[in-house]
Design a protein around this motif. Structure first.
Motif, short mmCIF file in Angstrom:
data_model
loop_
_atom_site.label_atom_id
_atom_site.label_comp_id
_atom_site.label_asym_id
_atom_site.label_seq_id
_atom_site.Cartn_x
_atom_site.Cartn_y
_atom_site.Cartn_z
N ARG A 135 4.71 -2.62 -4.09
CA ARG A 135 3.54 -3.40 -4.52
C ARG A 135 2.84 -4.03 -3.31
O ARG A 135 1.62 -4.10 -3.25
N LEU A 136 3.65 -4.52 -2.37
CA LEU A 136 3.07 -5.08 -1.15
C LEU A 136 2.35 -3.98 -0.37
O LEU A 136 1.25 -4.19 0.17
N MET A 137 2.95 -2.80 -0.32
CA MET A 137 2.30 -1.67 0.37
C MET A 137 0.95 -1.36 -0.29
O MET A 137 -0.06 -1.17 0.40
N ASP A 246 5.15 -8.21 9.26
CA ASP A 246 6.31 -8.65 8.47
C ASP A 246 6.72 -7.56 7.47
O ASP A 246 7.91 -7.38 7.21
N LEU A 247 5.75 -6.85 6.95
CA LEU A 247 6.07 -5.76 6.03
C LEU A 247 6.79 -4.63 6.79
O LEU A 247 7.69 -3.98 6.26
N GLY A 248 6.40 -4.44 8.04
CA GLY A 248 7.09 -3.46 8.89
C GLY A 248 8.55 -3.85 9.10
O GLY A 248 9.46 -3.00 9.03
N ASP A 257 9.97 4.28 5.51
CA ASP A 257 9.13 4.79 6.59
C ASP A 257 8.03 3.77 6.89
O ASP A 257 7.40 3.25 5.97
N ARG A 258 7.79 3.51 8.18
CA ARG A 258 6.80 2.49 8.50
C ARG A 258 5.58 3.05 9.23
O ARG A 258 4.76 2.28 9.75
N ALA A 259 5.44 4.35 9.25
CA ALA A 259 4.32 4.94 10.02
C ALA A 259 2.96 4.45 9.50
O ALA A 259 2.07 4.12 10.29
N GLU A 260 2.82 4.39 8.19
CA GLU A 260 1.53 3.96 7.63
C GLU A 260 1.24 2.50 8.04
O GLU A 260 0.10 2.16 8.41
#
Ligand code: GLC
Length: 421
Positions: A135-137, A246-248, A257-260
């Motif tokens: 949801r945060l994404m 912080d989301l990363g 995966d944190r690429a986006e």
């Protein structure tokens, strides 16, 4: 300590079970960034309740990812403009969401505060963070797609920035004649002194912009192209940039995966630079219709360190502002003719802004200045109570009283007993 007890009492007083109102009367619904700060306050004594607050906030998320600035869980005739004015029922972006809401968002501090709340009790927090992560994404993805065409995050309504009547918005609002605003009755000035609230000229224009968005079914693309009001804003830009970092960190813990996210960070970092104003020596807002910077030094200017920028350029301006205001950080430059000690975002000190500014400065090695800001905040609250905001010259409490986010940041940051430094 007695003030900690009073702060907890205020959070419980404004607690409606699964969400918290900013203060009874003036703000009787769930506000987006207020609620995220409420969660941080709850986390100092009830971490489970803190997660419930965030979960309720995201229960109002639209199908397109937007998290509205107000969720109207239960109708309250004492507030204007209520759900009937926003007209978000059945709009395409909203999807099937059943919570009545406004049609704009607010500074996306939720991921940053969720990450802090996770840190308070990782065992309890891990499944809650995992459930909230998509949801945060979606929220951040919406912000970048719908608002960040210039790199910096733009707003379509002053209320979206959280700094409702800042002088930043004066020129673009004045350029737009609010023709055709339906007659309305303000409710805010029935709760607090009109001297502390936006003027009627501003209010007409706020309502005009609500009608404008409503007439376009809250369609982001149409509003982006057609609205006369499109301002790239440091509050939204810096808060989203920090929230992406912080989301990363959350993605790393969750094995996602944190690429986006890294792509968003690079985009926003480049966008932040477009807000730098060499003439004022501060980050500013920019009118995307005309290209003009506002010429404002506001408290949002100093969120650059919260955003994780290592930037010494604003330090001389910060020194000047700290020297000019007995209580830091004024929401507008005390040496500017538009400075107004009591009128909302045109001068008064806001404890939540101080919290982000202070924490960011501490991280970037500006310890003495951060300590000054924390000490001023603690003094304002201990001498004048948990007000919505304070006069930066003499500390007079202003706006609403028994205010949730002021109590929350007392517990989380300004109180001598707070966990932070
Ligand atoms: C005012 C503030 C905004 C806040 C809301 C509820 O509109 O400007 O930032 O979220 O009140 O406290």
């Amino acid at each position: 300590m007695p003030l900690d007890d009073e702060a907890r009492r205020i959070l419980r007083l404004n607690d409606k079970g699964s969400y918290t109102v900013p203060t009874a009367g003036l703000y009787p619904y769930q506000w987006n960034w207020d609620s995220a700060f409420a969660a941080l306050g709850f986390a100092s004594f009830d971490v489970g309740r803190a997660w419930v607050e965030l979960e309720t906030l995201f229960s109002g998320q639209w199908a397109n990812g937007m998290v509205p600035h107000i969720l109207f869980h239960r109708d309250d005739p004492g507030y204007f403009p209520g759900p009937g004015i926003w007209g978000t029922e059945g709009v395409a972006g909203k999807g099937e969401g059943r919570v009545a809401s406004s049609g704009i968002s607010q500074p996306p501090v939720a991921a940053s505060l969720a990450w802090r709340i996770y840190g308070c009790d990782p065992a309890l927090g891990l499944p809650r963070l995992r459930a909230l992560f998509p949801r945060l994404m979606a929220f951040h993805r919406w912000f970048v797609a719908a608002r960040a065409e210039s790199g910096a995050v733009a707003t379509t309504h002053p209320w979206e920035t959280g700094r409702d009547n800042s002088p930043d918005w004066d020129a673009p609002l004045a350029a737009n004649d609010p023709v055709g605003v339906a007659p309305y009755t303000r409710r805010d000035t029935g709760h607090v002194n009109a001297r502390m609230r936006p003027t009627k000229e501003d209010y007409d224009r706020y309502i005009w912009l609500v009608q404008f968005g409503r007439a376009r079914g809250w369609d982001d693309a149409a509003i982006a192209v057609e609205s006369p009001f499109r301002m790239a804003d440091p509050t939204l830009t810096f808060i989203l940039l920090r929230a992406c970092r912080d989301l990363g960190a959350a993605a790393d813990v969750l094995g996602e995966d944190r690429a986006e996210i890294d792509g968003w960070i690079a985009h926003l970092e480049a966008g932040a630079e477009t807000l730098w104003n060499p003439e004022t020596g501060a980050y500013d807002s920019r009118n995307l219709r005309t290209g003009a910077l506002s010429g404002s030094v506001s408290n949002a200017s100093f969120l650059c360190w919260w955003a994780g920028l290592t930037d010494p350029r604003p330090i001389p301006t910060l020194r000047r502002i700290l020297g000019a205001a007995p209580f830091a950080v004024p929401s507008f430059d005390p040496e500017h003719p538009k400075f107004d000690t009591l009128r909302y975002w045109r001068g008064p000190v806001w404890a939540v802004m101080n919290t982000m500014i202070g924490l960011g400065m501490e991280e970037q090695g500006l310890g003495p200045q951060a300590a000054r800001i924390k000490a001023d905040t603690a003094r304002l609250i201990s001498e004048n109570g948990f007000a919505e905001y304070f006069d930066p010259v003499n500390g007079t409490p202003a706006g609403g009283g028994t205010f949730t986010w002021t109590a929350a940041v007392w517990l989380a940051w300004a109180s001598p007993s707070a966990g932070e430094g």
